[in-house]
Design a protein around this motif. Structure first.
Motif, mmCIF file in Angstrom:
data_model
loop_
_atom_site.group_PDB
_atom_site.id
_atom_site.type_symbol
_atom_site.label_atom_id
_atom_site.label_comp_id
_atom_site.label_asym_id
_atom_site.label_seq_id
_atom_site.Cartn_x
_atom_site.Cartn_y
_atom_site.Cartn_z
ATOM 1 N N GLY A 540 51.849 -64.341 -25.233
ATOM 2 C CA GLY A 540 51.603 -63.341 -24.210
ATOM 3 C C GLY A 540 50.466 -62.387 -24.500
ATOM 4 N N ASN A 541 49.430 -62.854 -25.190
ATOM 5 C CA ASN A 541 48.275 -62.018 -25.537
ATOM 6 C C ASN A 541 47.104 -62.389 -24.630
ATOM 7 O OD1 ASN A 541 46.093 -60.684 -26.750
ATOM 8 N ND2 ASN A 541 46.973 -60.900 -28.798
ATOM 9 N N ASP A 542 46.975 -61.712 -23.501
ATOM 10 C CA ASP A 542 45.958 -62.070 -22.513
ATOM 11 C C ASP A 542 44.545 -61.893 -23.042
ATOM 12 O OD1 ASP A 542 47.982 -62.625 -20.741
ATOM 13 O OD2 ASP A 542 47.823 -60.724 -19.657
ATOM 14 N N ALA A 543 44.287 -60.808 -23.780
ATOM 15 C CA ALA A 543 42.937 -60.560 -24.304
ATOM 16 C C ALA A 543 42.531 -61.655 -25.277
ATOM 17 C CB ALA A 543 42.874 -59.189 -24.977
ATOM 18 N N LEU A 544 43.475 -62.082 -26.118
ATOM 19 C CA LEU A 544 43.203 -63.164 -27.067
ATOM 20 C C LEU A 544 42.943 -64.467 -26.332
ATOM 21 C CD1 LEU A 544 43.066 -64.208 -29.998
ATOM 22 C CD2 LEU A 544 45.541 -64.580 -29.870
ATOM 23 N N GLU A 545 43.699 -64.732 -25.268
ATOM 24 C CA GLU A 545 43.497 -65.969 -24.519
ATOM 25 C C GLU A 545 42.106 -66.003 -23.886
ATOM 26 O OE1 GLU A 545 45.698 -68.700 -21.099
ATOM 27 O OE2 GLU A 545 46.153 -66.557 -21.232
ATOM 28 N N THR A 546 41.681 -64.886 -23.318
ATOM 29 C CA THR A 546 40.347 -64.819 -22.719
ATOM 30 C C THR A 546 39.266 -65.050 -23.767
ATOM 31 O OG1 THR A 546 41.126 -63.262 -21.036
ATOM 32 C CG2 THR A 546 38.759 -63.375 -21.399
ATOM 33 N N GLU A 547 39.406 -64.395 -24.917
ATOM 34 C CA GLU A 547 38.427 -64.567 -25.990
ATOM 35 C C GLU A 547 38.402 -66.018 -26.473
ATOM 36 O OE1 GLU A 547 37.331 -62.180 -30.014
ATOM 37 O OE2 GLU A 547 39.303 -63.130 -29.980
ATOM 38 N N ALA A 548 39.562 -66.622 -26.621
ATOM 39 C CA ALA A 548 39.637 -68.000 -27.098
ATOM 40 C C ALA A 548 38.947 -68.952 -26.136
ATOM 41 C CB ALA A 548 41.100 -68.411 -27.300
ATOM 42 N N ILE A 549 39.155 -68.762 -24.832
ATOM 43 C CA ILE A 549 38.507 -69.633 -23.850
ATOM 44 C C ILE A 549 37.001 -69.442 -23.878
ATOM 45 C CG2 ILE A 549 38.287 -70.099 -21.370
ATOM 46 C CD1 ILE A 549 41.296 -69.380 -21.173
ATOM 47 N N TRP A 550 36.541 -68.206 -24.068
ATOM 48 C CA TRP A 550 35.096 -67.954 -24.190
ATOM 49 C C TRP A 550 34.529 -68.689 -25.410
ATOM 50 C CZ3 TRP A 550 32.998 -64.622 -28.180
ATOM 51 C CH2 TRP A 550 31.610 -64.554 -28.137
ATOM 52 N N MET A 551 35.187 -68.561 -26.562
ATOM 53 C CA MET A 551 34.683 -69.224 -27.765
ATOM 54 C C MET A 551 34.745 -70.740 -27.626
ATOM 55 S SD MET A 551 35.766 -66.789 -30.995
ATOM 56 C CE MET A 551 37.526 -66.767 -30.723
ATOM 57 N N LEU A 552 35.843 -71.243 -27.065
ATOM 58 C CA LEU A 552 35.990 -72.682 -26.848
ATOM 59 C C LEU A 552 34.864 -73.212 -25.965
ATOM 60 C CD1 LEU A 552 37.502 -75.423 -26.620
ATOM 61 C CD2 LEU A 552 38.942 -74.369 -24.860
ATOM 62 N N SER A 553 34.606 -72.560 -24.863
ATOM 63 C CA SER A 553 33.604 -73.032 -23.910
ATOM 64 C C SER A 553 32.207 -72.942 -24.489
ATOM 65 C CB SER A 553 33.698 -72.218 -22.619
ATOM 66 O OG SER A 553 35.000 -72.291 -22.071
ATOM 67 N N THR A 554 31.932 -71.858 -25.198
ATOM 68 C CA THR A 554 30.605 -71.664 -25.792
ATOM 69 C C THR A 554 30.358 -72.672 -26.903
ATOM 70 O OG1 THR A 554 30.785 -69.303 -25.286
ATOM 71 C CG2 THR A 554 29.077 -69.956 -26.856
ATOM 72 N N GLU A 555 31.359 -72.865 -27.767
ATOM 73 C CA GLU A 555 31.185 -73.805 -28.878
ATOM 74 C C GLU A 555 31.096 -75.242 -28.389
ATOM 75 O OE1 GLU A 555 31.549 -74.166 -33.408
ATOM 76 O OE2 GLU A 555 32.817 -72.654 -32.494
ATOM 77 N N ALA A 556 31.785 -75.563 -27.312
ATOM 78 C CA ALA A 556 31.698 -76.913 -26.759
ATOM 79 C C ALA A 556 30.261 -77.225 -26.342
ATOM 80 C CB ALA A 556 32.643 -77.060 -25.566
ATOM 81 N N GLN A 557 29.604 -76.281 -25.694
ATOM 82 C CA GLN A 557 28.229 -76.508 -25.263
ATOM 83 C C GLN A 557 27.277 -76.583 -26.442
ATOM 84 O OE1 GLN A 557 27.394 -77.314 -22.013
ATOM 85 N NE2 GLN A 557 29.624 -77.432 -22.069
#
Length: 689
Positions: A540-557
């Motif tokens: 239930g950590n929304d801020a962490l989830e947002t950060e994780a998706i940002w890092m995931l998407s950026t690192e994928a590219q």
């Protein structure tokens, strides 16, 4: 530092982005410029969170957790050149400046930079390519003797690093500022004095130039005088050095040079299927900054690349005017489950039999954090398949083993009871370390690779079990905080491994190398951010989830741009003889791994463990086929053969069918310890077009 490892991830093509983004559409996060977070809250008018409002693991969350955990330092990392009060900056592009007996060169790009016995040196790297290497190492064309005897990093943030230069009595003589993307190296005098340069600069209006080899360097001085190789500065005066692009103009950069960059900040926004990242240079006016190829691909129209270009080992850098580097990337979903609904009855029967067999044969869990983490991930994927296939007995067996083992790992005081299957908090080096280190994890090597597997397993297991998530949270949150804090909490560095400018992570803790930091397994980094997102969702950590998706998407590219799918038409690849780059450094790129010379290992380390989030690797059938051909020569009965079959299937339906047929009879010895025949078959069955 990516030592002898094996790793990677993939994404379920049927997962709906709308499902993922239902709670994240138009989510904005601004991250403070310095270690201390800026004040602020949620601006309801703009639906934008400020630094404080979007803090990930503030001190109020982690202080009690670290206090409750066994505190122990396993190894002194020797942060010899770090000012008191700063968090040791492990896993950074500039870590080599701080740790060890001898400072190492670093690569802020477009320049290289190094400390010397009496000051510092800088230069634009010369980029060359051979069959197995793209080199752009340290090139100290311009050296500056500041009459000092030592140096310490005194401040750092998202993009910038400030270095104090001290005399033999420890008195501050001057400060040098370097920044990722900046063509400027700035020295500011804290005392009146004279700098001695190794080359004589010639006046050209209000600035000075000199040529070293093929590169022209510029010099701008404030509150001082230049006389050939001497620069006399008043207290508070500055000398700013820069490299002039071969297709640019020195006078344009000279105009921008006095606008000192004093810090930087980061903001990111998820809106629909797109993530916008803004990297800001804090300066009194416009400055100059270089954009990497992955930035340039989707650069915001407001960013003007109007100052020329530089060569780099990653491709052509475009030099821009302004203060904000803004670019976009597509969202990559943190998918963790295969969609097996479309499987035929026969396929489900075969998969059910195999899952039952694999769960019955689960081996003992390893005690170290790398192989132990991989084993937890493996069993979590088996449990997930068993649950989907309604195999109550095997699912119960797998869950019992997972809950028992994770229960040991997540005991905050486990280290007082045993010497394995436990973590400690290292208050000296500011991080969480497994009591049974592996691959230099006690030196903070590869923490995101290791802990990503733990977070993934815990996130999957607890996704519908809040009570179990609460039980694991005290330690799992510390593993997450170790790699993903962003609140200046004093217990961990912000985003320990993730480089927002480079768009990817760095794996070495102390970076004791002349070529800077490095990362091998871009795919295991993707697994880390996927696992982080899954744990954030479960806890239930929304801020962490947002950060994780940002890092995931950026690192994928970035993984596609620099590891598996680079643009071979770029001049930098002329002479390089391979389809992929397995090992990227700050100052070079190698067709090599830390553990094997085999071609299969070169690609295998970039796709392991082929999780459901790994479909980011798809989309270019010709490139996938070429990469697989180079890695395997058509032979999959070898190390990494299982993962290479899974990767090969991303090329299309015919390749998927061929891979599935081969996987049916692949010898067990070629199935990795982080994989299972069940998951291998399930992944290939579920990837139907």
């Amino acid at each position: 530092m990516n030592l002898p490892h094996l790793r990677k991830t993939l994404s379920d093509k049927t997962f709906s982005r709308r499902t993922l983004l239902a709670g994240l559409a138009v989510t904005s996060v601004a991250v403070g410029a310095a270690a201390c977070g800026a004040g602020g809250g949620l601006d309801k008018a703009t639906n934008t969170k400020s630094a404080t409002g979007a803090e990930v693991f503030p001190a109020s969350q982690v202080d009690s957790l670290t206090a409750a955990m066994t505190n122990k330092t396993l190894k002194d990392l020797k942060a010899e050149r770090l000012a008191d009060g700063l968090i040791p900056p492990t896993n950074r592009w500039f870590s080599g400046l701080v740790f060890g007996d001898q400072a190492q060169p670093v690569f802020p790009l477009p320049l290289s930079f190094g400390l010397t016995d009496n000051g510092f040196a800088l230069g634009l790297p010369t980029v060359t390519a051979t069959e197995k290497n793209i080199a752009g190492g340290y090139k100290p064309d311009i050296s500056v003797d500041a009459g000092v005897k030592s140096a310490k990093v005194s401040a750092y943030d998202t993009l910038t690093v400030t270095i104090d230069l001290l005399d033999d009595g420890g008195t501050l003589v001057g400060k040098t500022t370097i920044a990722e993307g900046s063509p400027f190296i700035r020295y500011t005098a804290e005392q009146a004095g004279t700098l001695q340069l190794n080359l004589p600069f010639t006046a050209s209006g209000d600035f000075w130039t000199v040529k070293a080899g093929d590169t022209t360097y510029g010099l701008v001085v404030t509150d001082g005088k230049v006389d050939g190789q001497s620069v006399k500065l008043s207290k508070g005066g500055a000398a700013i050095l820069f490299a002039v692009p071969a297709d640019g103009a020195a006078d344009k950069l000279a105009t921008l040079a006095p606008n000192a960059v004093t810090g930087s900040s980061l903001a990111y926004k998820i809106s629909g299927d797109t993530i916008t990242t803004t990297l800001s240079y804090q300066a009194k006016g416009d400055t100059a900054f270089a954009v990497l190829p992955h930035h340039a691909k989707n650069l915001d129209s407001s960013v003007k690349a109007d100052l020329g270009t530089y060569p780099s080992i990653f491709g052509t850098l475009k030099l821009c005017t302004g203060t904000d580097l803004i670019y976009t990337t597509p969202v990559s979903e943190p998918t963790s489950a295969l969609d097996i609904d479309s499987l035929s009855g026969a396929e489900k029967k075969q998969l059910s039999d195999q899952v039952t067999k694999d769960i019955a044969a689960i081996p003992a869990f390893p005690a170290d954090t790398y192989f132990g983490g991989k084993a937890l991930y493996r069993v979590a994927m088996l449990w997930q398949l068993a649950t989907q296939l309604k195999l109550d007995g095997p699912a119960g067996q797998a869950k019992a083993k997972l809950t028992d083992t994770l229960g040991q790992w997540t005991d905050p005081t486990g280290a007082t009871k045993r010497d394995a299957f436990c973590f400690v908090y290292d208050d000296q080096n500011k991080g969480v370390v497994g009591l049974t280190p592996s691959f230099g994890s006690d030196e903070f090597n590869d923490h995101h690779f290791h802990y990503g597997y733990f977070l993934y397993a815990a996130g999957v297991l607890t996704q519908d079990d809040p009570a179990l998530a609460k039980q694991y949270a005290p330690v799992m949150n510390l593993l997450a905080a170790d790699i993903a804090s962003s609140a200046g909490n004093g217990k961990f560095p912000d985003r320990r491994v993730f480089d927002a400018y480079a768009g990817h992570s760095w794996a070495s803790g102390t970076s004791p190398f002349a070529d800077g930091n490095n990362q091998e397994s871009s795919s295991e980094a993707i697994t880390a951010w996927t696992g982080l997102a899954k744990w954030a969702k479960s806890s239930g950590n929304d801020a962490l989830e947002t950060e994780a998706i940002w890092m995931l998407s950026t690192e994928a590219q970035a993984g596609l741009a620099y590891w598996t799918n680079f643009d071979a038409s770029e001049p930098v690849y002329s002479g390089f003889g391979h389809k992929i780059v397995p090992l990227n450094w700050g100052g070079k790129r190698d067709y090599a791994t830390w553990f094997s010379p085999e071609p299969a290992a070169m690609l295998g380390i970039l796709v392991i463990p082929m999780s459901p989030a790994s479909t980011y690797l798809g989309g270019d059938s010709d490139r996938i086929n070429a990469n697989v051909a180079e890695a395997t020569s058509g032979k999959f009965d070898q190390k990494f053969g299982d993962y290479l079959l899974m990767y090969a299937a991303l090329a299309g339906e015919s390749e998927r069918k061929a891979a599935l047929q081969t996987a049916q009879t692949l010898d067990d010895k070629w199935i990795d310890d982080g994989n299972s025949r069940s998951y291998l078959l399930g992944w290939l069955m579920a990837l139907k077009s």
